[in-house]
Design an enzyme around this catalytic site. Structure first.
Site, PDB file in Angstrom:
ATOM      1  N   LYS A 182       0.830  -1.212   0.000  1.00 54.61           N
ATOM      2  CA  LYS A 182       0.000   0.000   0.000  1.00 54.61           C
ATOM      3  C   LYS A 182       0.861   1.258   0.000  1.00 54.61           C
ATOM      4  O   LYS A 182       0.517   2.251  -0.641  1.00 54.61           O
ATOM      5  CB  LYS A 182      -0.944   0.022   1.214  1.00 54.61           C
TER       6      LYS A 182
ATOM      7  N   LYS B 236      -4.005  -9.127  -6.665  1.00 53.73           N
ATOM      8  CA  LYS B 236      -5.258  -9.363  -5.943  1.00 53.73           C
ATOM      9  C   LYS B 236      -6.363  -8.413  -6.421  1.00 53.73           C
ATOM     10  O   LYS B 236      -6.091  -7.239  -6.646  1.00 53.73           O
ATOM     11  CB  LYS B 236      -4.975  -9.128  -4.445  1.00 53.73           C
TER      12      LYS B 236
ATOM     13  N   LYS C 215     -10.762  -3.373  -4.121  1.00 53.27           N
ATOM     14  CA  LYS C 215     -11.818  -2.389  -4.355  1.00 53.27           C
ATOM     15  C   LYS C 215     -11.251  -0.998  -4.601  1.00 53.27           C
ATOM     16  O   LYS C 215     -11.975  -0.114  -5.028  1.00 53.27           O
ATOM     17  CB  LYS C 215     -12.852  -2.396  -3.238  1.00 53.27           C
TER      18      LYS C 215
HETATM   19  P1  AMP Z   1     -10.600  -5.189   2.413  1.00 57.50           P
HETATM   20  O1  AMP Z   1     -11.225  -5.001   1.067  1.00 57.50           O
HETATM   21  O2  AMP Z   1      -9.114  -5.091   2.341  1.00 57.50           O
HETATM   22  O3  AMP Z   1     -11.234  -4.388   3.499  1.00 57.50           O
HETATM   23  O4  AMP Z   1     -10.868  -6.715   2.780  1.00 57.50           O
HETATM   24  C1  AMP Z   1     -11.986  -7.191   3.488  1.00 57.50           C
HETATM   25  C2  AMP Z   1     -12.017  -8.690   3.490  1.00 57.50           C
HETATM   26  O5  AMP Z   1     -12.168  -9.177   2.145  1.00 57.50           O
HETATM   27  C3  AMP Z   1     -10.765  -9.359   4.042  1.00 57.50           C
HETATM   28  O6  AMP Z   1     -11.149 -10.538   4.733  1.00 57.50           O
HETATM   29  C4  AMP Z   1      -9.980  -9.705   2.818  1.00 57.50           C
HETATM   30  O7  AMP Z   1      -9.121 -10.798   3.031  1.00 57.50           O
HETATM   31  C5  AMP Z   1     -11.104 -10.073   1.849  1.00 57.50           C
HETATM   32  N1  AMP Z   1     -10.667  -9.824   0.467  1.00 57.50           N
HETATM   33  C6  AMP Z   1     -10.398  -8.628  -0.095  1.00 57.50           C
HETATM   34  N2  AMP Z   1     -10.021  -8.770  -1.374  1.00 57.50           N
HETATM   35  C7  AMP Z   1     -10.032 -10.113  -1.615  1.00 57.50           C
HETATM   36  C8  AMP Z   1      -9.715 -10.896  -2.765  1.00 57.50           C
HETATM   37  N3  AMP Z   1      -9.321 -10.347  -3.906  1.00 57.50           N
HETATM   38  N4  AMP Z   1      -9.853 -12.240  -2.659  1.00 57.50           N
HETATM   39  C9  AMP Z   1     -10.262 -12.818  -1.504  1.00 57.50           C
HETATM   40  N5  AMP Z   1     -10.556 -12.128  -0.392  1.00 57.50           N
HETATM   41  C10 AMP Z   1     -10.441 -10.797  -0.436  1.00 57.50           C
HETATM   42  N1  TRP Z   2      -7.367  -5.471   7.635  1.00 54.14           N
HETATM   43  C1  TRP Z   2      -8.542  -6.062   7.083  1.00 54.14           C
HETATM   44  C2  TRP Z   2      -8.513  -5.919   5.553  1.00 54.14           C
HETATM   45  O1  TRP Z   2      -7.952  -5.006   5.019  1.00 54.14           O
HETATM   46  C3  TRP Z   2      -9.798  -5.446   7.605  1.00 54.14           C
HETATM   47  C4  TRP Z   2      -9.897  -5.637   9.078  1.00 54.14           C
HETATM   48  C5  TRP Z   2      -9.715  -4.684  10.038  1.00 54.14           C
HETATM   49  C6  TRP Z   2     -10.195  -6.848   9.759  1.00 54.14           C
HETATM   50  N2  TRP Z   2      -9.913  -5.220  11.269  1.00 54.14           N
HETATM   51  C7  TRP Z   2     -10.205  -6.540  11.134  1.00 54.14           C
HETATM   52  C8  TRP Z   2     -10.459  -8.144   9.318  1.00 54.14           C
HETATM   53  C9  TRP Z   2     -10.436  -7.505  12.106  1.00 54.14           C
HETATM   54  C10 TRP Z   2     -10.694  -9.118  10.308  1.00 54.14           C
HETATM   55  C11 TRP Z   2     -10.681  -8.801  11.662  1.00 54.14           C
HETATM   56  O2  TRP Z   2      -9.088  -6.715   4.906  1.00 54.14           O
END
Ligand code: AMP
Ligand code: TRP
Length: 343
Positions: free
Chosen positions: A119, A202, A205
């Site tokens: 990031k 990956k 979003k």
């Molecule tokens: P985030 O979008 O980083 O807040 O991710 C939220 C949740 O979605 C987390 O448990 C991530 O591991 C899962 N996640 C995000 N992007 C992916 C992806 N491309 N494939 C599988 N899991 C994902």
């Molecule tokens: N760091 C996680 C992600 O980007 C989001 C997240 C924050 C999270 N706190 C958490 C996931 C606690 C599981 C448990 O996907």
């Protein structure tokens, strides 16, 4: 345990950031597991807005994204009888324990975090925030406050979960049993959904490119268009593989499998001798049909303008009770003087 002792279900905590539109990666890697696990656990599903501000956010979009995430959690099938849905910033114990844990985290541990490196590399070096660096300690606070036994997340969160476990173990051995050591729960299919335009990265979003991700709220025709344009390769075989040259085909098969729950063998047999165009059409249809009921329910839930805010207010009140009990124990263990007015 005697018959009169009330048994508490094991706890789950997980969260998703309200930054941007949720993708099918979020759905398959996280939300789908949350729904499947919910009836066997006491679940806490959080919208982690404090994590979202580790990178710049537009305030109106952040508010909108927070309500949209909450509505999508419900639309996917999360039920309030099993789960507490709440906003991280509504429970100030997260910030406080995050700070405390930060003081127990060696910088060497944070320096190893690959998500930070990824990031940070996407921003100007001088604008990378200290919050992005200490992000894993806030995530540890999220989990440990609820004494969570299980944390269902996608593959990309493994390292953060390991750090949480290490921190909890270290704290417990220094101050006595305080935190439950959480286990990660990673889906078999869908733990890592890759970008349609670049199957070596990956699906995220926050990626700006139009053909990168399928969003959970995309219209059917948009979904079809995106999947038909997915990057594959110049070969022809359709099978699951780790070969990076065929990462695009593998990703489409993974999406197909995560939506249908069919076995690897059944899927490979279905596509034997078929072309990539057939594969893409089939994947597009299972995605469109898989998302259709979720989108329908989302429209119903958001038609009532006060409903989501009401769910979040009740969720925060419930979450605070659990979180504050843990926080009080921590304050006491580390030697903070009790605030007598707090009662
Ligand atoms: P985030 O979008 O980083 O807040 O991710 C939220 C949740 O979605 C987390 O448990 C991530 O591991 C899962 N996640 C995000 N992007 C992916 C992806 N491309 N494939 C599988 N899991 C994902
Ligand atoms: N760091 C996680 C992600 O980007 C989001 C997240 C924050 C999270 N706190 C958490 C996931 C606690 C599981 C448990 O996907």
């Amino acid at each position: 345990m005697s018959e009169t002792t009330p048994t508490r279900l094991p706890r789950i905590l997980s969260g998703i950031q309200p930054s941007g539109q949720l993708t099918i990666g979020n759905y398959l890697g996280a939300l789908k597991q949350w729904v499947q696990l919910q009836s066997d656990y006491d679940c806490y599903y959080c919208i982690v807005d404090m994590h979202a501000i580790t990178v710049p956010q537009d305030p109106n979009e952040l508010r909108e994204g927070t309500r949209r995430n909450a509505a999508l959690y419900l639309a996917c099938g999360i039920q309030l009888e099993h789960a507490t849905i709440f906003v991280q910033s509504h429970v100030s114990a997260h910030a406080e324990l995050g700070w405390i844990l930060g003081c127990f985290t060696p910088m060497g541990w944070l320096n190893r975090m690959t998500q930070f490196k990824d990031k940070a590399a996407k921003q100007q070096a001088e604008s990378v925030s200290a919050g992005l660096y200490t992000y894993p300690t806030l995530m540890a606070a999220d989990i440990l406050l609820y004494q969570a036994n299980l944390v269902p997340v996608g593959d990309d969160q493994r390292q953060h979960l390991e750090l949480t476990r290490d921190l909890a173990q270290r704290f417990n051995s220094q101050y006595g049993e305080t935190f439950t050591i959480p286990e990660g729960f990673f889906p078999k299919a869908g733990a890592r959904i890759m970008g349609l335009d670049n199957p070596l990265a990956k699906m995220s979003k926050s990626d700006p490119s139009e053909y990168h991700a399928v969003y959970m709220l995309d219209e059917p025709d948009r979904i079809r268009k995106k999947i038909m344009r997915a990057v594959t390769d110049s070969g022809s075989g359709i099978y699951f593989t780790d070969d990076p040259a065929k990462a695009g085909v593998n990703n489409l098969l993974t999406i197909y499998q995560a939506f249908t729950d069919e076995t690897t063998e059944a899927i490979e047999a279905r596509f034997a001798g078929k072309g990539y165009g057939d594969l893409k059409k089939a994947v597009a249809e299972v995605v469109v049909e898989g998302l259709r009921p979720i989108q329908q329910r989302y429209r119903e839930l958001t038609a009532d303008s006060g409903l989501i805010d009401e769910v979040l207010a009740q969720g925060a009140a419930k979450a605070r009770l659990v979180a504050n009990a843990t926080l009080n124990a921590v304050r006491d263990r580390i030697g903070f003087l009790p605030a007598l007015d707090r009662a």
